[in-house]
Enzyme design. Structure first.
Site, PDB file in Angstrom:
ATOM      1  CB  SER A 148      46.140  29.428  30.804  1.00 31.66           C
ATOM      2  OG  SER A 148      46.994  29.345  31.928  1.00 31.66           O
ATOM      3  CE1 TYR A 161      47.437  24.087  29.572  1.00 34.17           C
ATOM      4  CE2 TYR A 161      48.492  25.954  30.651  1.00 34.17           C
ATOM      5  CZ  TYR A 161      47.364  25.194  30.405  1.00 34.17           C
ATOM      6  OH  TYR A 161      46.162  25.537  30.979  1.00 34.17           O
TER       7      TYR A 161
HETATM    8  N1  LIG Z   1      42.879  23.714  36.081  1.00 32.66           N
HETATM    9  C1  LIG Z   1      43.688  24.731  35.892  1.00 32.66           C
HETATM   10  O1  LIG Z   1      44.494  25.076  36.746  1.00 32.66           O
HETATM   11  C2  LIG Z   1      43.628  25.524  34.611  1.00 32.66           C
HETATM   12  C3  LIG Z   1      44.286  26.772  34.576  1.00 32.66           C
HETATM   13  C4  LIG Z   1      44.242  27.502  33.400  1.00 32.66           C
HETATM   14  C5  LIG Z   1      43.564  27.011  32.293  1.00 32.66           C
HETATM   15  N2  LIG Z   1      42.946  25.808  32.373  1.00 32.66           N
HETATM   16  C6  LIG Z   1      42.267  25.325  31.169  1.00 32.66           C
HETATM   17  O2  LIG Z   1      40.934  24.991  31.480  1.00 32.66           O
HETATM   18  C7  LIG Z   1      40.488  23.958  30.594  1.00 32.66           C
HETATM   19  C8  LIG Z   1      39.901  22.819  31.405  1.00 32.66           C
HETATM   20  O3  LIG Z   1      40.931  22.284  32.218  1.00 32.66           O
HETATM   21  P1  LIG Z   1      40.646  21.392  33.505  1.00 32.66           P
HETATM   22  O4  LIG Z   1      41.658  21.787  34.515  1.00 32.66           O
HETATM   23  O5  LIG Z   1      39.212  21.395  33.848  1.00 32.66           O
HETATM   24  O6  LIG Z   1      41.096  19.965  32.932  1.00 32.66           O
HETATM   25  P2  LIG Z   1      40.470  18.485  33.076  1.00 32.66           P
HETATM   26  O7  LIG Z   1      41.505  17.579  32.511  1.00 32.66           O
HETATM   27  O8  LIG Z   1      39.990  18.245  34.453  1.00 32.66           O
HETATM   28  O9  LIG Z   1      39.224  18.554  32.076  1.00 32.66           O
HETATM   29  C9  LIG Z   1      39.462  18.729  30.699  1.00 32.66           C
HETATM   30  C10 LIG Z   1      38.356  18.076  29.908  1.00 32.66           C
HETATM   31  O10 LIG Z   1      38.686  18.260  28.514  1.00 32.66           O
HETATM   32  C11 LIG Z   1      38.478  17.025  27.858  1.00 32.66           C
HETATM   33  N3  LIG Z   1      39.328  16.888  26.664  1.00 32.66           N
HETATM   34  C12 LIG Z   1      40.664  16.696  26.589  1.00 32.66           C
HETATM   35  N4  LIG Z   1      41.046  16.515  25.306  1.00 32.66           N
HETATM   36  C13 LIG Z   1      39.907  16.623  24.561  1.00 32.66           C
HETATM   37  C14 LIG Z   1      39.620  16.508  23.184  1.00 32.66           C
HETATM   38  N5  LIG Z   1      40.585  16.216  22.295  1.00 32.66           N
HETATM   39  N6  LIG Z   1      38.354  16.684  22.764  1.00 32.66           N
HETATM   40  C15 LIG Z   1      37.359  16.944  23.640  1.00 32.66           C
HETATM   41  N7  LIG Z   1      37.551  17.018  24.980  1.00 32.66           N
HETATM   42  C16 LIG Z   1      38.813  16.859  25.424  1.00 32.66           C
HETATM   43  C17 LIG Z   1      38.829  15.963  28.894  1.00 32.66           C
HETATM   44  O11 LIG Z   1      38.278  14.700  28.553  1.00 32.66           O
HETATM   45  C18 LIG Z   1      38.248  16.566  30.161  1.00 32.66           C
HETATM   46  O12 LIG Z   1      36.908  16.200  30.355  1.00 32.66           O
HETATM   47  C19 LIG Z   1      41.691  23.579  29.750  1.00 32.66           C
HETATM   48  O13 LIG Z   1      41.658  24.259  28.511  1.00 32.66           O
HETATM   49  C20 LIG Z   1      42.849  24.058  30.596  1.00 32.66           C
HETATM   50  O14 LIG Z   1      44.005  24.313  29.845  1.00 32.66           O
HETATM   51  C21 LIG Z   1      42.961  25.042  33.494  1.00 32.66           C
END
Ligand SMILES: NC(=O)c1ccc[n+]([C@@H]2O[C@H](COP(=O)([O-])OP(=O)(O)OC[C@H]3O[C@@H](n4cnc5c(N)ncnc54)[C@H](O)[C@@H]3O)[C@@H](O)[C@H]2O)c1
Length: 258
Positions: A148, A161
């Protein structure tokens, strides 16, 4: 003809947490670039995971949906081994599964802390290890950790986080030091705020507060879409990135440029 250095034809990828959000979009993007892609997520999301599997198969690629909860290390290892038995190889791991907690540091519980660190950092490490145990003997592989922009800069109410993502950024460098000479590159992608189900569930701010935040921090002037991360992921997974390792490729709409 598309540039062949970015083709993933003949490669097999696994994306954790790919039933929805960024993981789903990256899984579809890798398939579009030519890879066979295994979708994986936790038990309650397997129906959505099968939907993503069907979308990938409709593109003419092989796919499969695997239950992988990164908090359960022994079961995760078994699923990775099963996937390798099913597909014959594993070339690309996208370590995407992640959770977020937005809470003032004074109110963060031990459970909050453990859930975020165990998923985002410990789970990611052991998935990387499980994949590398297959990749190193073949002398090739690509591991892409979804970090991130908050792995490099701070934000209030994100203590657990930010700690987890800062850990991912530096862990990526350690793994790159150990595995690059063995043929496995390890890189991270640092997304900025991206519209996903997970983001929308946890961001309870009013539209006015959100606009103020974007004006202060986000030169792009809006949240990103998951599709805006696909090119970075395909590049890091591709033959073009053979000399790129230990890198945190920030794709954040300019957030960290300020
Ligand atoms: N959306 C943002 O703004 C953003 C920004 C920076 C980083 N990220 C990172 O991107 C990644 C995806 O985030 P997102 O926004 O798509 O989130 P989201 O919650 O929409 O999707 C995350 C997915 O991860 C799965 N997950 C959660 N815990 C889990 C576990 N223990 N085992 C297996 N799967 C698991 C969930 O079921 C879900 O399908 C994350 O690592 C998040 O930190 C997101």
């Amino acid at each position: 003809m598309p540039y062949s250095g970015l083709s993933l034809e003949g490669k097999v990828a696994l994306v954790t947490g790919s039933a929805r959000g960024i993981g789903r979009t990256l899984a579809l993007g890798l398939a579009e670039a030519g890879a066979d892609v295994a979708v994986s997520d936790m038990a309650p999301r397997m129906e959505e995971a099968h939907g993503v599997q069907a979308e990938i198969e409709a593109m003419g690629r092989r796919s499969g949906a695997y239950e992988v909860d990164v908090l359960n290390v022994p079961a995760m290892r078994q699923s990775v081994d099963q996937l390798v038995a099913d597909f014959g190889q594993l070339d690309i791991l996208v370590n995407n599964a992640g959770v977020r907690v937005r809470r003032p540091a004074l109110e963060v519980s031990e459970d909050d802390w453990d859930r975020v660190l165990d998923t985002n950092l410990k789970g990611l490490f052991f998935c990387a290890q499980a994949a590398a145990r297959h990749m190193v003997p073949r002398g090739s592989g690509r591991i892409i950790n979804i970090a991130s922009q908050l792995g490099t800069v701070a934000a209030p109410n994100r203590s657990a986080y930010c700690a987890s993502k800062g850990g991912v950024v530096n862990l990526t460098k350690v793994l790159a030091l150990e595995w690059t000479a063995l043929g496995v590159t390890v890189n991270a992608i640092g997304p900025g705020p991206t519209v996903t189900p997970g983001l929308l569930e946890t961001d309870t701010r009013s539209e006015e507060e959100l606009q103020r935040d974007l004006e202060a921090h986000m030169p792009l002037g809006r949240r990103m879409q998951p599709e805006e991360l696909v090119g970075a992921c395909v590049y890091l997974a591709s033959p073009s990135a053979s000399a790129t390792s230990g890198h945190h490729l920030i794709v954040d709409g300019g957030w960290t440029a300020i």
